[in-house]
Structure formats: C-alpha cells, structure tokens
Write an enzyme that holds these catalytic residues in place. Structure first.
Site, PDB file in Angstrom:
ATOM      1  N   LYS A  34       0.852  -1.194   0.000  1.00  0.00           N
ATOM      2  CA  LYS A  34       0.000   0.000   0.000  1.00  0.00           C
ATOM      3  C   LYS A  34       0.887   1.244   0.000  1.00  0.00           C
ATOM      4  O   LYS A  34       1.830   1.327   0.766  1.00  0.00           O
ATOM      5  CB  LYS A  34      -0.904   0.040   1.232  1.00  0.00           C
ATOM      6  N   ASP A  61      -3.712   4.381  -1.653  1.00  0.00           N
ATOM      7  CA  ASP A  61      -4.652   4.888  -0.634  1.00  0.00           C
ATOM      8  C   ASP A  61      -4.831   6.390  -0.857  1.00  0.00           C
ATOM      9  O   ASP A  61      -4.307   7.221  -0.122  1.00  0.00           O
ATOM     10  CB  ASP A  61      -4.032   4.577   0.741  1.00  0.00           C
ATOM     11  N   LYS A  63      -7.745   8.269  -1.146  1.00  0.00           N
ATOM     12  CA  LYS A  63      -8.863   8.935  -0.430  1.00  0.00           C
ATOM     13  C   LYS A  63      -9.366  10.159  -1.204  1.00  0.00           C
ATOM     14  O   LYS A  63      -9.541  11.251  -0.648  1.00  0.00           O
ATOM     15  CB  LYS A  63      -8.448   9.335   0.985  1.00  0.00           C
ATOM     16  N   ASP A  66     -13.842  14.927  -4.200  1.00  0.00           N
ATOM     17  CA  ASP A  66     -13.951  16.190  -4.945  1.00  0.00           C
ATOM     18  C   ASP A  66     -15.180  16.068  -5.843  1.00  0.00           C
ATOM     19  O   ASP A  66     -15.934  15.099  -5.746  1.00  0.00           O
ATOM     20  CB  ASP A  66     -12.649  16.426  -5.753  1.00  0.00           C
ATOM     21  N   THR A 120     -11.378   6.595  11.041  1.00  0.00           N
ATOM     22  CA  THR A 120     -11.368   6.057  12.411  1.00  0.00           C
ATOM     23  C   THR A 120     -10.769   7.053  13.397  1.00  0.00           C
ATOM     24  O   THR A 120     -10.874   6.874  14.600  1.00  0.00           O
ATOM     25  CB  THR A 120     -10.582   4.730  12.473  1.00  0.00           C
ATOM     26  N   ARG A 211       3.453  -0.681  10.485  1.00  0.00           N
ATOM     27  CA  ARG A 211       4.601  -0.711  11.392  1.00  0.00           C
ATOM     28  C   ARG A 211       4.961  -2.076  11.976  1.00  0.00           C
ATOM     29  O   ARG A 211       6.160  -2.325  12.193  1.00  0.00           O
ATOM     30  CB  ARG A 211       4.402   0.341  12.489  1.00  0.00           C
TER      31      ARG A 211
HETATM   32  O1  C5P Z   1       1.466   1.114  10.854  1.00  0.00           O
HETATM   33  P1  C5P Z   1       0.031   0.671  10.823  1.00  0.00           P
HETATM   34  O2  C5P Z   1      -0.131  -0.834  10.737  1.00  0.00           O
HETATM   35  O3  C5P Z   1      -0.785   1.280  11.939  1.00  0.00           O
HETATM   36  O4  C5P Z   1      -0.501   1.262   9.444  1.00  0.00           O
HETATM   37  C1  C5P Z   1      -1.848   1.188   9.067  1.00  0.00           C
HETATM   38  C2  C5P Z   1      -2.027   1.810   7.708  1.00  0.00           C
HETATM   39  O5  C5P Z   1      -3.413   1.850   7.425  1.00  0.00           O
HETATM   40  C3  C5P Z   1      -1.527   3.248   7.609  1.00  0.00           C
HETATM   41  O6  C5P Z   1      -1.058   3.418   6.273  1.00  0.00           O
HETATM   42  C4  C5P Z   1      -2.755   4.064   7.857  1.00  0.00           C
HETATM   43  O7  C5P Z   1      -2.706   5.309   7.204  1.00  0.00           O
HETATM   44  C5  C5P Z   1      -3.842   3.189   7.245  1.00  0.00           C
HETATM   45  N1  C5P Z   1      -5.186   3.418   7.790  1.00  0.00           N
HETATM   46  C6  C5P Z   1      -5.482   3.249   9.128  1.00  0.00           C
HETATM   47  N2  C5P Z   1      -6.759   3.472   9.577  1.00  0.00           N
HETATM   48  C7  C5P Z   1      -7.712   3.853   8.725  1.00  0.00           C
HETATM   49  C8  C5P Z   1      -7.436   4.004   7.375  1.00  0.00           C
HETATM   50  C9  C5P Z   1      -6.140   3.774   6.924  1.00  0.00           C
HETATM   51  O8  C5P Z   1      -4.619   2.892   9.922  1.00  0.00           O
HETATM   52  N3  C5P Z   1      -8.942   4.014   9.173  1.00  0.00           N
END
Ligand code: C5P
Length: 235
Positions: A34, A61, A63, A66, A120, A211
């Site tokens: 992603k 991603d 998002k 517009d 979220t 992460r």
């Molecule tokens: O590092 P981590 O596992 O928390 O990353 C989650 C990924 O999913 C990030 O790229 C974050 O921007 C994305 N994301 C999220 N919650 C959302 C939508 C997207 O954590 N509601």
C-alpha cells in the site's frame, strides 16, 4: 479467503529506496503493498510505478473526495499507473463514486475501487462538530451501502465494524482492514486492533499492516511470522 495472500504492507515513508528495500524483503510473504498520501505527495507518480514494478499488487490509498469530474480524472490517472486498487471517500456522494467507477471501468485489469466511510480518527464529538449526528456505526453502514449501490467493490473498515458493513451490504463486498497488530506487537497510535488471525476470522478480505512489519528490525522475518500464523505458503 478471497485473496490467496491477504497481507498488504503499508509503505508509509517518503523515502523510495527504503520503500523498495522493504518491498523486496517482504515480497515472498505478502500479497500486496500500500502506498498512501505521504508517499505519493513526496515522491510522485514515477515512484508509484517503481512500486508497481515489484510485481506485487499495489493499493493506492488516495482517499479522493472532490466533484465527480475531478475525481474521474484523478481515478484515470492513478489507474494508469497500474495500481490494483485505490480508494475514494464515500461521503463524496453517489455521483462522485459512480464517476470514479465509470472512469476506470475500461482498464484491463480494472483496479478495485474501495470506499472510505468514516475516518477512524473521528470520534462522535468530532463527527458532531462537522455536523454529522447519530452514532458513527450508523454512518459507516449507510455509507457502505451507498458505496455498493454506486458500483464500488468494498470499503476500508476497522475489524470491529466488519459485521456492521456486512449487515449493510451483504457478503459480496470487500473489507480492507487496517489496525492489525500481531500478538505482542506495539499498538502505537492504533486503538481498536485485532491480530491478523482474528481479523480474518471476523471476515476481513485484506489486512493492511504497516509498522508491525516496516518498523521491525527484520521486516522479512516479521512478514514471514504473520504469513506463518495464517498458514500462508511462501511464494
Ligand atoms: O502502521 P500501521 O499498521 O498502523 O498502518 C496502518 C495503515 O493503514 C496506515 O497506512 C494508515 O494510514 C492506514 N489506515 C489506518 N486506519 C484507517 C485508514 C487507513 O490505519 N482508518
């Protein structure tokens, strides 16, 4: 499972070399990658092409939100980079979502088009402050149903809201789920998390993992451990 390997690794970095090194290391253990707003804004479309060239499906991603004509143009542009999936905000409305879907209908293969329902990061007080009344879960269900009616393929959702999404859309709709934390890993800024196995059991189709893999001292090993937990074969 709808995807042979549902693990998509979030490459949240403005450093292309770092992103490509992680992509190369985790490739045997994951189903996709992603890239998001930070990556694309810092590095541009050529960097997205480089990630697509790894051969793994790429989820952009974006998002988008517009007017329909602008989102249609942006949808064509991102699809033209060869991504397998991208997203728009469902709150942009039915006409905007339909315009995005129509804009990419002729691409072969056609990228999957996913909706963001309610971010979220917004709690009920923050939603009320922008004029959105009622429980967030009702808004998630309403927007998921609208996304399906508008011809989209699925939604991004927390694992805890998969049931609400399914109730609103039926089974034939993809759920793309971030907030995944293998047992024992750091939650960081995520609050309502599930392990990869729990999220799949809850009905997730794609697991977005950042992460726990990218910040690990050995990303390949971290990805392999998740794949092993899920019983996935190495490719
Ligand atoms: O590092 P981590 O596992 O928390 O990353 C989650 C990924 O999913 C990030 O790229 C974050 O921007 C994305 N994301 C999220 N919650 C959302 C939508 C997207 O954590 N509601």
């Amino acid at each position: 499972m709808r995807f042979a390997n549902p693990i998509f690794v979030a490459l949240d970095t403005p450093d292309l070399d770092c992103a490509l090194a992680i992509a190369g290391a985790v490739k045997p253990y994951v189903g996709g990658l992603k890239v998001g707003l930070e990556f694309i804004t810092a590095l541009g479309p050529d960097a997205v092409r480089r990630v697509v060239e790894t051969g793994l499906p790429v989820f952009a991603d974006m998002k988008f939100h517009d007017i329909p004509n602008t989102v249609a143009g942006a949808a064509r542009a991102i699809a033209g980079l060869g991504v397998a999936m991208f997203n728009v905000h469902a709150s942009g409305g039915e006409a905007m979502m339909r315009a995005a879907a129509e804009a990419v209908a002729g691409f072969k293969p056609r990228p999957l088009l996913i909706a963001v329902t309610v971010l979220t990061s917004l709690d009920e007080a923050a939603l009320a402050a922008v004029g959105q009344r009622g429980p967030a879960a009702s808004q998630v269900g309403r927007l998921a149903a609208l996304a399906k009616t508008s011809g989209l393929d699925g939604v991004v959702t927390s694992a805890h809201e998969i049931a609400a999404v399914r109730a609103a859309t039926g089974p034939d709709f993809l759920t793309v789920v971030p907030g995944i934390r293998p047992a024992g890993s750091e939650k960081a800024d995520q609050r309502r998390v599930m392990t990869p196995a729990e999220a799949l059991a809850a009905g997730a189709d794609i697991l977005v993992v950042g992460r726990p893999i990218t910040a690990a001292s050995d990303p390949a090993k971290a990805a392999e451990a998740i794949a092993r937990e899920l019983g996935l074969p190495k490719t």
